[in-house]
Design a protein around this motif. Structure first.
Motif, PDB file in Angstrom:
ATOM      1  N   PHE A 373       0.853  -1.271  -0.043  1.00 50.25           N
ATOM      2  CA  PHE A 373       0.112   0.060  -0.075  1.00 50.25           C
ATOM      3  C   PHE A 373       0.999   1.315  -0.078  1.00 50.25           C
ATOM      4  CE2 PHE A 373      -2.746   3.160   2.045  1.00 50.25           C
ATOM      5  CZ  PHE A 373      -3.895   3.181   1.280  1.00 50.25           C
ATOM      6  N   TYR A 374       1.894   1.123   0.835  1.00 52.36           N
ATOM      7  CA  TYR A 374       2.788   2.081   0.716  1.00 52.36           C
ATOM      8  C   TYR A 374       3.484   2.577  -0.544  1.00 52.36           C
ATOM      9  CZ  TYR A 374       7.159   5.157   0.969  1.00 52.36           C
ATOM     10  OH  TYR A 374       8.011   6.009   0.698  1.00 52.36           O
ATOM     11  N   PHE A 375       3.937   1.529  -1.255  1.00 52.36           N
ATOM     12  CA  PHE A 375       4.768   1.738  -2.658  1.00 52.36           C
ATOM     13  C   PHE A 375       3.546   2.251  -3.719  1.00 52.36           C
ATOM     14  CE2 PHE A 375       7.887  -0.669  -0.605  1.00 52.36           C
ATOM     15  CZ  PHE A 375       9.185   0.517  -1.001  1.00 52.36           C
ATOM     16  N   TYR A 376       2.462   1.756  -3.449  1.00 49.82           N
ATOM     17  CA  TYR A 376       1.168   2.054  -4.379  1.00 49.82           C
ATOM     18  C   TYR A 376       1.038   3.674  -4.123  1.00 49.82           C
ATOM     19  CZ  TYR A 376      -3.604   2.712  -5.797  1.00 49.82           C
ATOM     20  OH  TYR A 376      -5.111   3.271  -6.308  1.00 49.82           O
ATOM     21  N   LYS A 377       0.830   4.091  -2.899  1.00 51.00           N
ATOM     22  CA  LYS A 377       0.473   5.609  -2.779  1.00 51.00           C
ATOM     23  C   LYS A 377       1.970   6.379  -3.169  1.00 51.00           C
ATOM     24  CE  LYS A 377      -2.201   7.191  -0.560  1.00 51.00           C
ATOM     25  NZ  LYS A 377      -3.322   8.085  -0.805  1.00 51.00           N
ATOM     26  N   LEU A 378       2.901   5.698  -2.865  1.00 51.02           N
ATOM     27  CA  LEU A 378       4.434   6.389  -3.321  1.00 51.02           C
ATOM     28  C   LEU A 378       4.280   6.663  -4.906  1.00 51.02           C
ATOM     29  CD1 LEU A 378       7.230   7.599  -2.618  1.00 51.02           C
ATOM     30  CD2 LEU A 378       8.072   5.296  -2.883  1.00 51.02           C
ATOM     31  N   TYR A 379       4.039   5.751  -5.607  1.00 44.92           N
ATOM     32  CA  TYR A 379       4.153   5.712  -7.093  1.00 44.92           C
ATOM     33  C   TYR A 379       3.317   6.970  -7.367  1.00 44.92           C
ATOM     34  CZ  TYR A 379       2.537   5.028 -12.083  1.00 44.92           C
ATOM     35  OH  TYR A 379       2.203   5.413 -13.241  1.00 44.92           O
ATOM     36  N   PHE A 380       2.007   7.160  -7.020  1.00 46.18           N
ATOM     37  CA  PHE A 380       1.305   8.435  -7.410  1.00 46.18           C
ATOM     38  C   PHE A 380       1.805   9.503  -6.965  1.00 46.18           C
ATOM     39  CE2 PHE A 380      -1.661   4.780  -7.854  1.00 46.18           C
ATOM     40  CZ  PHE A 380      -2.335   5.257  -8.885  1.00 46.18           C
ATOM     41  N   GLU A 381       2.487   9.750  -5.568  1.00 44.86           N
ATOM     42  CA  GLU A 381       2.944  10.991  -5.126  1.00 44.86           C
ATOM     43  C   GLU A 381       4.224  11.303  -6.025  1.00 44.86           C
ATOM     44  OE1 GLU A 381       1.984  12.817  -2.791  1.00 44.86           O
ATOM     45  OE2 GLU A 381       0.277  11.764  -2.146  1.00 44.86           O
ATOM     46  N   LEU A 382       5.027  10.423  -6.552  1.00 42.13           N
ATOM     47  CA  LEU A 382       6.166  10.666  -7.209  1.00 42.13           C
ATOM     48  C   LEU A 382       5.741  11.026  -8.808  1.00 42.13           C
ATOM     49  CD1 LEU A 382       8.510   7.778  -6.417  1.00 42.13           C
ATOM     50  CD2 LEU A 382       8.929  10.302  -5.809  1.00 42.13           C
ATOM     51  N   LEU A 385       4.590  14.575  -8.203  1.00 47.04           N
ATOM     52  CA  LEU A 385       6.005  15.298  -7.950  1.00 47.04           C
ATOM     53  C   LEU A 385       6.628  15.719  -9.204  1.00 47.04           C
ATOM     54  CD1 LEU A 385       7.421  17.112  -5.764  1.00 47.04           C
ATOM     55  CD2 LEU A 385       8.625  14.802  -5.356  1.00 47.04           C
ATOM     56  N   PHE A 386       6.673  14.807  -9.918  1.00 49.58           N
ATOM     57  CA  PHE A 386       7.227  14.979 -11.410  1.00 49.58           C
ATOM     58  C   PHE A 386       6.666  15.995 -12.217  1.00 49.58           C
ATOM     59  CE2 PHE A 386       8.338  14.152 -15.754  1.00 49.58           C
ATOM     60  CZ  PHE A 386       9.776  13.956 -15.605  1.00 49.58           C
ATOM     61  N   SER A 387       5.407  16.332 -11.976  1.00 46.28           N
ATOM     62  CA  SER A 387       4.723  17.276 -12.567  1.00 46.28           C
ATOM     63  C   SER A 387       4.655  18.433 -12.079  1.00 46.28           C
ATOM     64  CB  SER A 387       3.128  16.826 -12.798  1.00 46.28           C
ATOM     65  OG  SER A 387       2.899  15.624 -13.468  1.00 46.28           O
ATOM     66  N   ASN A 388       4.949  18.522 -10.651  1.00 49.36           N
ATOM     67  CA  ASN A 388       5.034  19.841 -10.093  1.00 49.36           C
ATOM     68  C   ASN A 388       6.331  20.599 -10.045  1.00 49.36           C
ATOM     69  OD1 ASN A 388       2.212  19.853  -8.763  1.00 49.36           O
ATOM     70  ND2 ASN A 388       2.927  18.579  -7.363  1.00 49.36           N
ATOM     71  N   ASN A 389       7.474  19.439  -9.822  1.00 44.16           N
ATOM     72  CA  ASN A 389       9.055  20.124  -9.891  1.00 44.16           C
ATOM     73  C   ASN A 389       9.808  18.926 -10.017  1.00 44.16           C
ATOM     74  OD1 ASN A 389      11.432  20.937  -8.677  1.00 44.16           O
ATOM     75  ND2 ASN A 389      10.263  22.830  -8.138  1.00 44.16           N
ATOM     76  N   GLN A 390      10.349  18.960 -11.042  1.00 44.64           N
ATOM     77  CA  GLN A 390      11.524  17.931 -11.422  1.00 44.64           C
ATOM     78  C   GLN A 390      12.577  18.020 -10.444  1.00 44.64           C
ATOM     79  OE1 GLN A 390      12.217  16.866 -15.642  1.00 44.64           O
ATOM     80  NE2 GLN A 390      10.269  17.171 -16.187  1.00 44.64           N
ATOM     81  N   ILE A 427       5.140  15.264   1.581  1.00 44.38           N
ATOM     82  CA  ILE A 427       5.139  16.492   2.318  1.00 44.38           C
ATOM     83  C   ILE A 427       5.326  17.754   1.157  1.00 44.38           C
ATOM     84  CG2 ILE A 427       6.775  18.183   3.408  1.00 44.38           C
ATOM     85  CD1 ILE A 427       7.426  15.696   5.274  1.00 44.38           C
ATOM     86  N   ILE A 428       5.886  17.495   0.047  1.00 45.65           N
ATOM     87  CA  ILE A 428       6.320  18.731  -0.881  1.00 45.65           C
ATOM     88  C   ILE A 428       4.784  18.689  -1.688  1.00 45.65           C
ATOM     89  CG2 ILE A 428       7.226  19.379  -2.969  1.00 45.65           C
ATOM     90  CD1 ILE A 428       9.843  17.854  -1.774  1.00 45.65           C
ATOM     91  N   ASN A 429       4.349  17.766  -2.211  1.00 43.14           N
ATOM     92  CA  ASN A 429       2.973  17.636  -2.748  1.00 43.14           C
ATOM     93  C   ASN A 429       1.721  18.310  -2.003  1.00 43.14           C
ATOM     94  OD1 ASN A 429       3.947  16.469  -5.357  1.00 43.14           O
ATOM     95  ND2 ASN A 429       3.545  14.336  -4.665  1.00 43.14           N
ATOM     96  N   ARG A 430       1.840  17.996  -0.637  1.00 45.44           N
ATOM     97  CA  ARG A 430       0.946  18.761  -0.036  1.00 45.44           C
ATOM     98  C   ARG A 430       1.057  20.181   0.246  1.00 45.44           C
ATOM     99  NH1 ARG A 430       1.438  19.120   5.830  1.00 45.44           N
ATOM    100  NH2 ARG A 430       3.469  19.636   5.256  1.00 45.44           N
ATOM    101  N   ASN A 431       2.105  20.631   0.108  1.00 45.75           N
ATOM    102  CA  ASN A 431       2.599  22.203  -0.042  1.00 45.75           C
ATOM    103  C   ASN A 431       2.140  22.662  -1.233  1.00 45.75           C
ATOM    104  OD1 ASN A 431       3.686  21.936   2.604  1.00 45.75           O
ATOM    105  ND2 ASN A 431       5.794  21.873   2.013  1.00 45.75           N
ATOM    106  N   TYR A 432       2.283  22.160  -2.278  1.00 43.28           N
ATOM    107  CA  TYR A 432       1.612  22.366  -3.697  1.00 43.28           C
ATOM    108  C   TYR A 432       0.226  22.692  -3.750  1.00 43.28           C
ATOM    109  CZ  TYR A 432       6.219  22.669  -6.050  1.00 43.28           C
ATOM    110  OH  TYR A 432       7.284  23.078  -6.510  1.00 43.28           O
TER     111      TYR A 432
END
Length: 436
Positions: A373-382, A385-390, A427-432
């Motif tokens: 479940f963690y890696f499933y969530k991490l995939y979408f977060e990454l 994040l790639f779209s927000n700031n490389q 954390i970074i995505n939450r801030n965006y």
């Protein structure tokens, strides 16, 4: 003598640097910055200056307690709805897995309580960090502080090596518990420097890389090689094929030199490394543990004293594991190999040396579900994040790759910084999202 001086002076210098750093950079709370300073300078420092207690170890614990109080104060001011986030849910999921591992197992209770309390404390610290790092400018400031602490550690590592004339064969660790964990700490700074725009980048990377070299940590050198390949992939359009293969050749030669030095220092042959490599046998043992305890494992923190029950392969090469089979009716907490003629003195308790097999063996399928479940969530977060700031994407991925790869070779799960790294993309995505 020089090591004692460095261990006594260095934490004072790093503490003073915190206040120097905050002269014109005060976005983050002092408590949050002190928490990370504590990890770098206090956590494993047993220098007591002649006092009857471990000054820095107690200071490290005190700062952690203050951070928990800070979390409680934040929740009181902002109400409990701030706990409704994926980081809190994932941490809670792992905590519930620890609780579930209690049932139906014959537990070494002191270990279960010790590691359970440790994770509960980590849970609270990571929540404190998550809630306080509420802008990406604060994230930038924290990462810069981490880099500068690593640079200070690197400088003193080299100073100590020069004073001791110990560039080859002697592993440097300053006041850390062992060279591998010291190298891991240095790698955090290396990963950030590599992917940010900064002045004197090559010099800083060279300084940290040389300090890592002085630790002779095979595990971290392997991690660095992967991180450099990631850097080459990121810059594949601007790095020529010739430069890429030259860099790869340097990595291979340096790795071979380190491996050769390791053999020379311990008077080993290559065959000896693989003949008595306990990690390989421990993986086999962990598979046996999991197959017998599919649902909730053998209990959190129990592998170190329960592993011997699952050593059922007569072909296991590691001498310590074979002795454990012979002594399976003895209380392993008190057992030492010195009871067996010709064997070195060593406690018979064994760590997993691998956080993945620790979770699988001690938490069973419930732990496996958490990982998936963690890696499933991490995939979408990454991906987000790639779209927000490389730049953030590659910094986060570099830290994750280094930390997770290291955790396949050593136990790192009991550090709050390990869990902080797991949630940097969150954390970074939450801030965006807060900006939009």
């Amino acid at each position: 003598m020089m090591a004692s001086i460095v261990n006594g002076v260095l934490p004072l210098i790093m503490t003073a640097y915190l206040f120097y750093f905050r002269r014109d950079r005060g976005l983050n709370s002092l408590l949050l910055m002190a928490l990370f300073l504590s990890y770098f300078a206090y956590a494993t420092n047993y220098q007591n200056y002649g006092l009857d207690f471990d000054l820095y170890r107690n200071l490290h614990k005190f700062i952690g307690v203050l951070a928990v109080i800070g979390l409680a104060h934040h929740l009181y001011k902002n109400n409990l709805t701030s706990l409704k986030n994926s980081v809190c849910y994932l941490l809670l999921m792992f905590l519930l897995a620890i609780g579930a591992s209690y049932f139906g197992n014959d537990l070494h209770m002191s270990h279960y309580l010790h590691y359970g309390r440790n994770f509960l404390f980590i849970f609270l610290l990571v929540l404190f960090i998550y809630l306080k790092l509420d802008t990406n400018k604060k994230v930038d400031e924290l990462l810069q502080f981490i880099v500068e602490l690593v640079l200070i550690l690197s400088v003193f590592t080299i100073i100590q090596a020069i004073s001791n004339m110990s560039f080859f064969g002697v592993r440097t660790q300053l006041f850390y518990s062992n060279p591998n964990y010291f190298a891991l700490t240095l790698m955090l700074g290396f990963s950030v420097i590599l992917f940010v725009k900064t002045e004197f980048k090559v010099m800083k990377l060279g300084l940290v890389a040389f300090a890592i070299f002085l630790t002779y940590s095979d595990a971290v050198f392997f991690c660095i090689a992967i991180i450099l390949l990631l850097y080459a992939f990121k810059n594949r359009g601007s790095i020529s094929t010739e430069k890429f293969f030259v860099a790869l050749l340097v990595i291979i030669v340096a790795s071979g030199f380190l491996f050769h030095q390791r053999l020379a220092v311990h008077h080993l042959r290559i065959a000896d490394i693989f003949h008595n490599e306990v990690r390989i046998d421990l993986i086999k043992v962990a598979i046996n543990v999991y197959s017998d305890n599919l649902v909730n494992g053998i209990g959190y923190g129990q592998f170190r004293t329960q592993y011997y029950k699952y050593v059922d392969d007569a072909e296991l090469k590691n001498v310590e594991l074979n002795i454990a089979v012979m002594s399976n009716d003895v209380n392993l907490t008190d057992l030492h190999i010195k009871n067996y003629p010709g064997m070195p003195t060593r406690n018979m308790e064994k760590m997993t040396h691998n956080d993945l097999i620790k979770i699988i063996a001690e938490l069973g399928s419930i732990g496996v579900v958490f990982l998936l479940f963690y890696f499933y969530k991490l995939y979408f977060e990454l991906r987000e994040l790639f779209s927000n700031n490389q730049e953030y994407f590659y910094i986060s991925l570099s830290l994750l790759i280094g930390s997770l790869t290291f955790s396949l070779l050593h136990n790192n799960i009991t550090s709050f910084v390990f869990w902080f790294i797991l949630f940097i993309p969150f954390i970074i995505n939450r801030n965006y999202e807060k900006i939009t």
